[in-house]
Design a protein around this motif. Structure first.
Motif, PDB file in Angstrom:
ATOM      1  N   ALA A 213     106.691  85.295  18.392  1.00 52.28           N
ATOM      2  CA  ALA A 213     108.102  85.428  18.015  1.00 52.28           C
ATOM      3  C   ALA A 213     108.727  84.079  17.686  1.00 52.28           C
ATOM      4  CB  ALA A 213     108.880  86.110  19.140  1.00 52.28           C
ATOM      5  N   GLY A 214     108.074  82.979  18.116  1.00 46.94           N
ATOM      6  CA  GLY A 214     108.593  81.654  17.802  1.00 46.94           C
ATOM      7  C   GLY A 214     108.900  80.782  19.000  1.00 46.94           C
ATOM      8  N   ALA A 215     108.592  81.254  20.212  1.00 50.42           N
ATOM      9  CA  ALA A 215     108.834  80.446  21.403  1.00 50.42           C
ATOM     10  C   ALA A 215     107.852  79.280  21.456  1.00 50.42           C
ATOM     11  CB  ALA A 215     108.707  81.289  22.673  1.00 50.42           C
ATOM     12  N   ASP A 216     108.298  78.175  22.022  1.00 51.78           N
ATOM     13  CA  ASP A 216     107.477  76.972  22.122  1.00 51.78           C
ATOM     14  C   ASP A 216     106.670  76.906  23.406  1.00 51.78           C
ATOM     15  OD1 ASP A 216     108.454  75.358  19.730  1.00 51.78           O
ATOM     16  OD2 ASP A 216     110.332  75.874  20.728  1.00 51.78           O
ATOM     17  N   ASP A 217     107.127  77.611  24.429  1.00 46.10           N
ATOM     18  CA  ASP A 217     106.453  77.540  25.717  1.00 46.10           C
ATOM     19  C   ASP A 217     106.833  78.778  26.532  1.00 46.10           C
ATOM     20  OD1 ASP A 217     104.843  76.519  27.717  1.00 46.10           O
ATOM     21  OD2 ASP A 217     106.136  74.822  28.189  1.00 46.10           O
ATOM     22  N   PHE A 218     106.153  78.941  27.642  1.00 47.32           N
ATOM     23  CA  PHE A 218     106.368  80.079  28.532  1.00 47.32           C
ATOM     24  C   PHE A 218     106.233  79.588  29.966  1.00 47.32           C
ATOM     25  CE2 PHE A 218     105.153  83.554  31.193  1.00 47.32           C
ATOM     26  CZ  PHE A 218     105.839  84.650  30.697  1.00 47.32           C
ATOM     27  N   THR A 219     107.105  80.034  30.840  1.00 50.93           N
ATOM     28  CA  THR A 219     106.949  79.771  32.266  1.00 50.93           C
ATOM     29  C   THR A 219     107.322  81.043  33.025  1.00 50.93           C
ATOM     30  OG1 THR A 219     107.393  78.189  34.050  1.00 50.93           O
ATOM     31  CG2 THR A 219     109.268  78.830  32.710  1.00 50.93           C
ATOM     32  N   PRO A 220     106.532  81.397  34.015  1.00 55.62           N
ATOM     33  CA  PRO A 220     106.841  82.613  34.769  1.00 55.62           C
ATOM     34  C   PRO A 220     108.017  82.392  35.724  1.00 55.62           C
ATOM     35  CG  PRO A 220     104.834  81.590  35.604  1.00 55.62           C
ATOM     36  CD  PRO A 220     105.258  80.793  34.411  1.00 55.62           C
ATOM     37  N   LYS A 221     108.766  83.471  35.956  1.00 60.10           N
ATOM     38  CA  LYS A 221     109.827  83.424  36.967  1.00 60.10           C
ATOM     39  C   LYS A 221     109.171  83.309  38.333  1.00 60.10           C
ATOM     40  CE  LYS A 221     113.339  86.142  34.597  1.00 60.10           C
ATOM     41  NZ  LYS A 221     114.083  87.396  34.581  1.00 60.10           N
ATOM     42  N   PRO A 222     109.861  82.722  39.286  1.00 59.10           N
ATOM     43  CA  PRO A 222     111.223  82.203  39.221  1.00 59.10           C
ATOM     44  C   PRO A 222     111.255  80.797  38.641  1.00 59.10           C
ATOM     45  CG  PRO A 222     110.402  81.933  41.444  1.00 59.10           C
ATOM     46  CD  PRO A 222     109.322  82.652  40.667  1.00 59.10           C
ATOM     47  N   LEU A 223     112.400  80.448  38.078  1.00 57.58           N
ATOM     48  CA  LEU A 223     112.615  79.103  37.585  1.00 57.58           C
ATOM     49  C   LEU A 223     112.849  78.195  38.793  1.00 57.58           C
ATOM     50  CD1 LEU A 223     112.832  77.790  34.802  1.00 57.58           C
ATOM     51  CD2 LEU A 223     115.293  78.109  34.918  1.00 57.58           C
TER      52      LEU A 223
END
Length: 128
Positions: A103-113
């Protein structure tokens, strides 16, 4: 040390997740605008591009009412916005990560922040 103000858009529909993220971002020295769904995020980004100064970073959830994070990311990219977009979701299977990247995201991190995750994200995109 004089740090420039980092402008972040937090896109999250769940109040409890926004409260946690707000606290974590504040602890990291970052102020955030908030959007409760993807359509609101697209509107806020469009307003910033139109004269309010672009965001430095967008953090977005996946599942939200009105417009999900994937579609919001696609629409933001379609505007020509190159701001780093990081997906923050509890859906973290490889297929979930790949869908955000597509979709165009640069990165991913799982919750929780967490403060550590925010620090890593800021460093990765040269914002720390």
């Amino acid at each position: 040390m004089d740090r420039r103000r980092i402008r972040v858009l937090l896109v999250e529909d769940e109040e409890i997740h926004r409260v946690l993220a707000r606290a974590v971002l504040r602890a990291a020295g970052v102020e955030a605008d908030e959007a409760e769904n993807g359509a609101e995020a697209v509107r806020r980004v469009r307003e910033r591009v139109g004269g309010g100064g672009a965001y430095d970073l967008i953090l977005t959830d996946k599942q939200m009412p009105v417009m999900d994070g994937h579609e919001a990311t696609r629409q933001i990219r379609a505007m020509g916005v190159t701001t780093p977009i990081v997906a923050v979701s509890s859906d973290s299977l490889p297929s979930d990560v790949q869908a955000f990247t597509a979709a165009g995201a640069d990165d991913f991190t799982p919750k929780p922040l967490t403060k550590e995750k925010v620090g890593h994200i800021l460093s990765k995109f040269g914002l720390a």
